[in-house]
Design a protein around this motif. Structure first.
Motif, PDB file in Angstrom:
ATOM      1  N   GLY A  29      96.024 -42.520 -21.974  1.00  0.00           N
ATOM      2  CA  GLY A  29      96.323 -42.245 -23.134  1.00  0.00           C
ATOM      3  C   GLY A  29      95.679 -43.004 -24.066  1.00  0.00           C
ATOM      4  O   GLY A  29      94.311 -43.601 -23.766  1.00  0.00           O
ATOM      5  N   THR A  30      96.428 -43.529 -25.102  1.00  0.00           N
ATOM      6  CA  THR A  30      95.906 -44.423 -26.345  1.00  0.00           C
ATOM      7  C   THR A  30      95.079 -45.741 -25.621  1.00  0.00           C
ATOM      8  O   THR A  30      95.534 -46.333 -24.594  1.00  0.00           O
ATOM      9  CB  THR A  30      96.882 -44.851 -27.193  1.00  0.00           C
ATOM     10  OG1 THR A  30      97.437 -43.664 -27.606  1.00  0.00           O
ATOM     11  CG2 THR A  30      96.152 -45.570 -28.316  1.00  0.00           C
ATOM     12  N   GLY A  31      93.816 -45.836 -26.137  1.00  0.00           N
ATOM     13  CA  GLY A  31      93.104 -47.106 -25.949  1.00  0.00           C
ATOM     14  C   GLY A  31      92.078 -46.801 -24.580  1.00  0.00           C
ATOM     15  O   GLY A  31      91.395 -47.627 -24.299  1.00  0.00           O
ATOM     16  N   ASP A  32      92.289 -45.401 -23.937  1.00  0.00           N
ATOM     17  CA  ASP A  32      91.657 -45.491 -22.562  1.00  0.00           C
ATOM     18  C   ASP A  32      90.390 -44.354 -23.043  1.00  0.00           C
ATOM     19  O   ASP A  32      90.387 -43.688 -24.158  1.00  0.00           O
ATOM     20  CB  ASP A  32      92.410 -44.454 -21.698  1.00  0.00           C
ATOM     21  CG  ASP A  32      93.350 -45.441 -21.119  1.00  0.00           C
ATOM     22  OD1 ASP A  32      93.130 -46.606 -20.762  1.00  0.00           O
ATOM     23  OD2 ASP A  32      94.478 -45.100 -20.743  1.00  0.00           O
ATOM     24  N   GLU A  33      89.312 -44.368 -22.365  1.00  0.00           N
ATOM     25  CA  GLU A  33      88.131 -43.412 -22.589  1.00  0.00           C
ATOM     26  C   GLU A  33      88.002 -42.636 -21.195  1.00  0.00           C
ATOM     27  O   GLU A  33      88.463 -43.143 -20.287  1.00  0.00           O
ATOM     28  CB  GLU A  33      86.960 -43.994 -22.526  1.00  0.00           C
ATOM     29  CG  GLU A  33      86.690 -45.001 -24.151  1.00  0.00           C
ATOM     30  CD  GLU A  33      85.355 -45.710 -24.033  1.00  0.00           C
ATOM     31  OE1 GLU A  33      85.166 -46.176 -25.075  1.00  0.00           O
ATOM     32  OE2 GLU A  33      84.906 -45.966 -22.824  1.00  0.00           O
ATOM     33  N   VAL A  34      87.774 -41.154 -21.290  1.00  0.00           N
ATOM     34  CA  VAL A  34      87.732 -40.423 -20.301  1.00  0.00           C
ATOM     35  C   VAL A  34      86.320 -39.772 -20.462  1.00  0.00           C
ATOM     36  O   VAL A  34      85.824 -39.151 -21.678  1.00  0.00           O
ATOM     37  CB  VAL A  34      88.803 -39.431 -20.187  1.00  0.00           C
ATOM     38  CG1 VAL A  34      88.667 -38.423 -19.132  1.00  0.00           C
ATOM     39  CG2 VAL A  34      90.114 -40.036 -20.132  1.00  0.00           C
ATOM     40  N   ILE A  35      85.409 -39.827 -19.418  1.00  0.00           N
ATOM     41  CA  ILE A  35      84.280 -39.238 -19.359  1.00  0.00           C
ATOM     42  C   ILE A  35      84.368 -37.663 -19.030  1.00  0.00           C
ATOM     43  O   ILE A  35      84.917 -37.258 -17.992  1.00  0.00           O
ATOM     44  CB  ILE A  35      83.308 -39.829 -18.298  1.00  0.00           C
ATOM     45  CG1 ILE A  35      83.055 -41.404 -18.808  1.00  0.00           C
ATOM     46  CG2 ILE A  35      81.931 -39.401 -18.275  1.00  0.00           C
ATOM     47  CD1 ILE A  35      82.099 -42.222 -17.789  1.00  0.00           C
ATOM     48  N   VAL A  36      83.456 -37.014 -19.925  1.00  0.00           N
ATOM     49  CA  VAL A  36      83.783 -35.633 -19.747  1.00  0.00           C
ATOM     50  C   VAL A  36      82.320 -34.824 -19.846  1.00  0.00           C
ATOM     51  O   VAL A  36      81.504 -35.556 -20.536  1.00  0.00           O
ATOM     52  CB  VAL A  36      84.706 -34.700 -20.518  1.00  0.00           C
ATOM     53  CG1 VAL A  36      85.962 -35.236 -20.441  1.00  0.00           C
ATOM     54  CG2 VAL A  36      84.046 -35.165 -21.828  1.00  0.00           C
ATOM     55  N   PRO A  37      82.046 -33.666 -19.440  1.00  0.00           N
ATOM     56  CA  PRO A  37      80.796 -33.223 -19.961  1.00  0.00           C
ATOM     57  C   PRO A  37      80.842 -32.390 -21.147  1.00  0.00           C
ATOM     58  O   PRO A  37      81.795 -31.976 -21.608  1.00  0.00           O
ATOM     59  CB  PRO A  37      80.473 -31.915 -18.933  1.00  0.00           C
ATOM     60  CG  PRO A  37      82.036 -31.452 -18.398  1.00  0.00           C
ATOM     61  CD  PRO A  37      82.815 -32.745 -18.455  1.00  0.00           C
ATOM     62  N   SER A  38      79.877 -32.287 -21.844  1.00  0.00           N
ATOM     63  CA  SER A  38      79.370 -31.461 -23.117  1.00  0.00           C
ATOM     64  C   SER A  38      79.050 -30.001 -22.960  1.00  0.00           C
ATOM     65  O   SER A  38      79.130 -29.097 -23.694  1.00  0.00           O
ATOM     66  CB  SER A  38      78.617 -32.270 -24.025  1.00  0.00           C
ATOM     67  OG  SER A  38      78.533 -31.655 -25.453  1.00  0.00           O
ATOM     68  N   PHE A  39      78.401 -29.827 -21.879  1.00  0.00           N
ATOM     69  CA  PHE A  39      77.849 -28.609 -21.576  1.00  0.00           C
ATOM     70  C   PHE A  39      79.004 -27.586 -20.697  1.00  0.00           C
ATOM     71  O   PHE A  39      79.156 -28.083 -19.635  1.00  0.00           O
ATOM     72  CB  PHE A  39      76.628 -28.620 -20.825  1.00  0.00           C
ATOM     73  CG  PHE A  39      75.951 -27.245 -20.562  1.00  0.00           C
ATOM     74  CD1 PHE A  39      75.155 -26.520 -21.508  1.00  0.00           C
ATOM     75  CD2 PHE A  39      76.156 -26.295 -19.384  1.00  0.00           C
ATOM     76  CE1 PHE A  39      74.548 -25.418 -21.282  1.00  0.00           C
ATOM     77  CE2 PHE A  39      75.632 -25.003 -19.129  1.00  0.00           C
ATOM     78  CZ  PHE A  39      74.927 -24.731 -20.314  1.00  0.00           C
ATOM     79  N   GLY A  40      79.661 -26.766 -21.493  1.00  0.00           N
ATOM     80  CA  GLY A  40      80.554 -25.983 -20.758  1.00  0.00           C
ATOM     81  C   GLY A  40      81.757 -25.803 -21.759  1.00  0.00           C
ATOM     82  O   GLY A  40      81.622 -25.940 -22.905  1.00  0.00           O
ATOM     83  N   PRO A  41      83.068 -25.667 -21.133  1.00  0.00           N
ATOM     84  CA  PRO A  41      84.142 -25.414 -22.011  1.00  0.00           C
ATOM     85  C   PRO A  41      84.687 -26.785 -22.612  1.00  0.00           C
ATOM     86  O   PRO A  41      84.479 -27.832 -22.100  1.00  0.00           O
ATOM     87  CB  PRO A  41      85.071 -25.004 -21.039  1.00  0.00           C
ATOM     88  CG  PRO A  41      84.562 -25.375 -19.779  1.00  0.00           C
ATOM     89  CD  PRO A  41      83.150 -25.648 -19.653  1.00  0.00           C
ATOM     90  N   GLY A  42      85.283 -26.412 -23.711  1.00  0.00           N
ATOM     91  CA  GLY A  42      85.733 -27.549 -24.770  1.00  0.00           C
ATOM     92  C   GLY A  42      86.978 -28.173 -24.145  1.00  0.00           C
ATOM     93  O   GLY A  42      87.751 -29.214 -24.710  1.00  0.00           O
ATOM     94  N   ALA A  43      87.734 -27.299 -23.067  1.00  0.00           N
ATOM     95  CA  ALA A  43      89.244 -27.791 -22.629  1.00  0.00           C
ATOM     96  C   ALA A  43      89.412 -29.260 -22.267  1.00  0.00           C
ATOM     97  O   ALA A  43      90.127 -29.981 -22.535  1.00  0.00           O
ATOM     98  CB  ALA A  43      89.682 -27.054 -21.678  1.00  0.00           C
ATOM     99  N   PRO A  44      88.300 -29.656 -21.430  1.00  0.00           N
ATOM    100  CA  PRO A  44      88.444 -31.211 -21.110  1.00  0.00           C
ATOM    101  C   PRO A  44      88.574 -32.229 -22.200  1.00  0.00           C
ATOM    102  O   PRO A  44      89.179 -33.156 -22.060  1.00  0.00           O
ATOM    103  CB  PRO A  44      87.051 -31.448 -20.115  1.00  0.00           C
ATOM    104  CG  PRO A  44      86.840 -29.958 -19.596  1.00  0.00           C
ATOM    105  CD  PRO A  44      87.086 -29.167 -20.562  1.00  0.00           C
TER     106      PRO A  44
END
Length: 242
Positions: A29-44
């Motif tokens: 949660g707050t203060g954390d970073e999560v790596i996600v892709p940009s190519f594809g759905p916005g849900a992540p």
């Protein structure tokens, strides 16, 4: 959160709410970073923000369109808590490499579940794969989808790359197909990192290139061989027109 608590989670489906719930259960949660892709759905990325964390966008492998483990590794900081891979268009993300990376860096991995929580019909997948094999062998002048050796591509979309000057040539190709009765769709109109809700000053060269020149051709399980042949012939005939 301790290293022992960081583990692989599979969300109940692909929605932002399900992915958010998986992140929250991991204490992210707050203060954390999560790596996600940009190519594809916005849900992540949406899920990460709903959990109170910050999405960090990593670039993709231009062949599979999935997260590039090396780009993910380069994006890890002391605040990184998790990675959310996406199986893009039915090609599985490189889970072995991403899980190994996550284990080395004590990160969680939240993997998307089956769409809508349902197991996909094996017959429909088999028909799409057969259609994809035909197009792989019949198409000329475009870059057909790549599948990693041993990967079980489900071909939710059959996404080709149109050679030329990126978006203008891709859009002209799509318009020419439409004029001849073939409906193709732009795979990812806008990468997630360029959307207003997630606008980030990050440089993702492969994501930008792939978003500009990809086009999805129909390979749904109900398409006929005659339609596939017409599709291939029409695409091939456009080579000198675009």
């Amino acid at each position: 959160m301790t290293t022992a608590q960081r583990r692989h989670r599979i969300a109940s489906d692909t929605t932002a709410a399900a992915l958010r719930d998986a992140l929250v259960r991991l204490g992210i949660g707050t203060g954390d970073e999560v790596i996600v892709p940009s190519f594809g759905p916005g849900a992540p990325a949406d899920a990460v923000r709903l959990a109170g964390a910050v999405p960090v966008f990593a670039d993709i492998d231009p062949r599979t369109f999935c997260l590039d483990p090396e780009a993910v590794a380069a994006g890890i900081t002391s605040r990184t808590a998790a990675i959310v891979p996406v199986h893009v268009f039915g090609h599985p993300a490189p889970m072995t490499r991403l899980n190994e990376l996550a284990e080395r860096r004590a990160l969680a991995v939240v993997e998307e579940g089956a769409e809508g929580g349902r197991t996909e019909d094996a017959g429909a997948v088999a028909r799409r794969r057969a259609h994809a094999r035909f197009l792989d062998s019949a198409l000329r002048g475009v870059t057909v989808p790549y599948a990693e050796p041993g990967a079980h591509h489900r071909y939710h979309r059959y996404t080709v790359r149109i050679p030329g000057n990126g978006r203008p040539d891709r859009d002209a190709f799509a318009a020419a197909l439409a004029a001849r009765g073939v409906r193709a769709t732009v795979s990812v109109p806008v990468p997630v990192h360029r959307m207003p809700a997630h606008r980030a000053g990050v440089v993702l060269p492969q994501t930008e290139l792939v978003a500009a020149d990809t086009l999805s051709l129909p390979v749904h399980s109900g398409i006929t061989q005659r339609e596939l042949t017409y599709l291939a012939d029409t695409c091939n005939a456009l080579g000198g027109l675009i």
